[in-house]
Design a protein around this motif. Structure first.
Motif, PDB file in Angstrom:
ATOM      1  N   ARG A   1      -6.938   0.550   9.263  1.00  0.00           N
ATOM      2  CA  ARG A   1      -6.472  -0.833   9.336  1.00  0.00           C
ATOM      3  C   ARG A   1      -5.531  -1.027  10.521  1.00  0.00           C
ATOM      4  NH1 ARG A   1      -2.337  -4.090   7.982  1.00  0.00           N
ATOM      5  NH2 ARG A   1      -1.049  -2.277   7.505  1.00  0.00           N
ATOM      6  N   LYS A   2      -4.620  -0.071  10.746  1.00  0.00           N
ATOM      7  CA  LYS A   2      -3.687  -0.196  11.863  1.00  0.00           C
ATOM      8  C   LYS A   2      -4.419  -0.119  13.203  1.00  0.00           C
ATOM      9  CE  LYS A   2       0.453   1.542   9.523  1.00  0.00           C
ATOM     10  NZ  LYS A   2       1.495   2.600   9.481  1.00  0.00           N
TER      11      LYS A   2
ATOM     12  N   GLU B   1      -4.357   6.578   2.603  1.00  0.00           N
ATOM     13  CA  GLU B   1      -3.747   6.862   3.904  1.00  0.00           C
ATOM     14  C   GLU B   1      -4.756   6.693   5.037  1.00  0.00           C
ATOM     15  OE1 GLU B   1      -2.216  10.774   3.411  1.00  0.00           O
ATOM     16  OE2 GLU B   1      -0.367  10.120   2.400  1.00  0.00           O
TER      17      GLU B   1
ATOM     18  N   GLU C   1      -5.382   3.036   5.613  1.00  0.00           N
ATOM     19  CA  GLU C   1      -4.253   2.422   6.309  1.00  0.00           C
ATOM     20  C   GLU C   1      -4.301   2.739   7.803  1.00  0.00           C
ATOM     21  OE1 GLU C   1      -0.613   0.302   6.801  1.00  0.00           O
ATOM     22  OE2 GLU C   1      -2.297   0.275   5.406  1.00  0.00           O
TER      23      GLU C   1
ATOM     24  N   LEU D   1       0.824  -1.209   0.000  1.00  0.00           N
ATOM     25  CA  LEU D   1       0.000   0.000   0.000  1.00  0.00           C
ATOM     26  C   LEU D   1       0.857   1.257   0.000  1.00  0.00           C
ATOM     27  CD1 LEU D   1      -2.852   1.200   0.179  1.00  0.00           C
ATOM     28  CD2 LEU D   1      -2.682   1.034   2.663  1.00  0.00           C
ATOM     29  N   ARG D   2       2.004   1.209   0.660  1.00  0.00           N
ATOM     30  CA  ARG D   2       2.852   2.405   0.723  1.00  0.00           C
ATOM     31  C   ARG D   2       3.348   2.809  -0.662  1.00  0.00           C
ATOM     32  NH1 ARG D   2       5.942  -1.801   2.698  1.00  0.00           N
ATOM     33  NH2 ARG D   2       7.860  -2.254   1.552  1.00  0.00           N
TER      34      ARG D   2
END
Length: 278
Positions: A161-162, A155, A158, A61-62
């Motif tokens: 998700r984290k 972003e 993400e 993803l990054r």
């Protein structure tokens, strides 16, 4: 109907590249790879359904986020498409993503495709949402803004998700510890109780006999059998999830799990809201 093909090839410099592309036939896929000066080593239809979506089969993803953010900055600076993609390809950290960007550039410059159409040929690198938003931006003449919005969406997803992983880590550790403790009791403690009953000449109670049978099953099964069962279960679950009815069944079951279901539904609502806001 276009079919996804997975390929392995070498560049003029001898570098090995891998990726996926969509084409109407195998011959068309070979022609498209040769147009990019690639020597094809292997070409087959897309990976089996139980391999799609696995971490090793997708672009990090990054890398996608950095691409959209950098491309938006280059668009805002007035840099032309060819120069922008040359810079982005050189800066990509993943070999697979570099090859994908090279293929997209070739599709736009040599075959005259729209950017979103060229991205649609790389389903493992760019999602349907990415392609749809790029198509809308090109149609409305706001591609730079759309690129920034896609980066923002990635972003935010993400971050969600984290946070979700952070919330679910503790229950997962507790469940794993409980399973390990139960396995230890079955393998080490239950046989000792059974021997204690036998030493006194007393028949073990029914519940202890059941536990002893389970314990013997744990100790007699070979590691290969356990690994085979686990692999078979994983493949079955992956194929089940690939169907619409199976996916509905799995996701409905997850939503009914106490605490976990509420967390997953909240995260899903957050992602949908982010996409709608974009």
């Amino acid at each position: 109907m276009a079919v996804a093909y997975a390929y392995r090839a070498r560049t003029r410099t001898g570098e090995m590249v891998e990726g996926t592309m969509r084409a109407l036939s195998r011959s068309e896929a070979l022609g498209g790879l040769r147009e990019r000066d690639l020597t094809v080593i292997a070409l087959r239809s897309s990976p089996p359904s139980f391999l799609r979506g696995l971490p090793f089969n997708t672009t990090p993803l990054r890398d996608r986020t950095a691409f959209f953010r950098a491309y938006a900055a280059l668009e805002d600076a007035g840099v032309d498409f060819s120069t922008s993609f040359a810079l982005l390809t050189a800066q990509a950290t993943s070999r697979r993503f570099r090859e994908a960007l090279s293929a997209i550039r070739s599709g736009v410059e040599q075959r005259g495709e729209k950017l979103w159409a060229a991205m649609a040929q790389r389903p493992e690198e760019f999602s349907e949402l990415d392609v749809a938003m790029i198509a809308a931006g090109e149609q409305a003449g706001t591609r730079k803004e759309v690129l920034e919005q896609i980066a923002d969406v990635l972003e935010r997803n993400e971050r969600v998700r984290k946070r979700l992983l952070a919330v679910l880590t503790y229950p997962a550790v507790v469940l794993a510890s409980a399973f390990g403790l139960c396995a230890y009791v079955l393998v080490s403690v239950v046989p000792q109780f059974a021997q204690l009953f036998l030493s006194f000449g007393v028949s073990p109670p029914p519940i202890l006999r059941v536990l002893l049978a389970v314990s013997q099953g744990f100790t007699t099964w070979s590691l290969a059998v356990v690994a085979g069962l686990a692999a078979g279960l994983a493949i079955f679950a992956k194929r089940l999830y690939a169907t619409s009815d199976g996916r509905r069944l799995v996701e409905t079951s997850i939503l009914r799990i106490p605490l976990v279901g509420r967390i997953v539904s909240t995260a899903a609502v957050a992602r949908v809201s982010t996409v709608l806001a974009a």
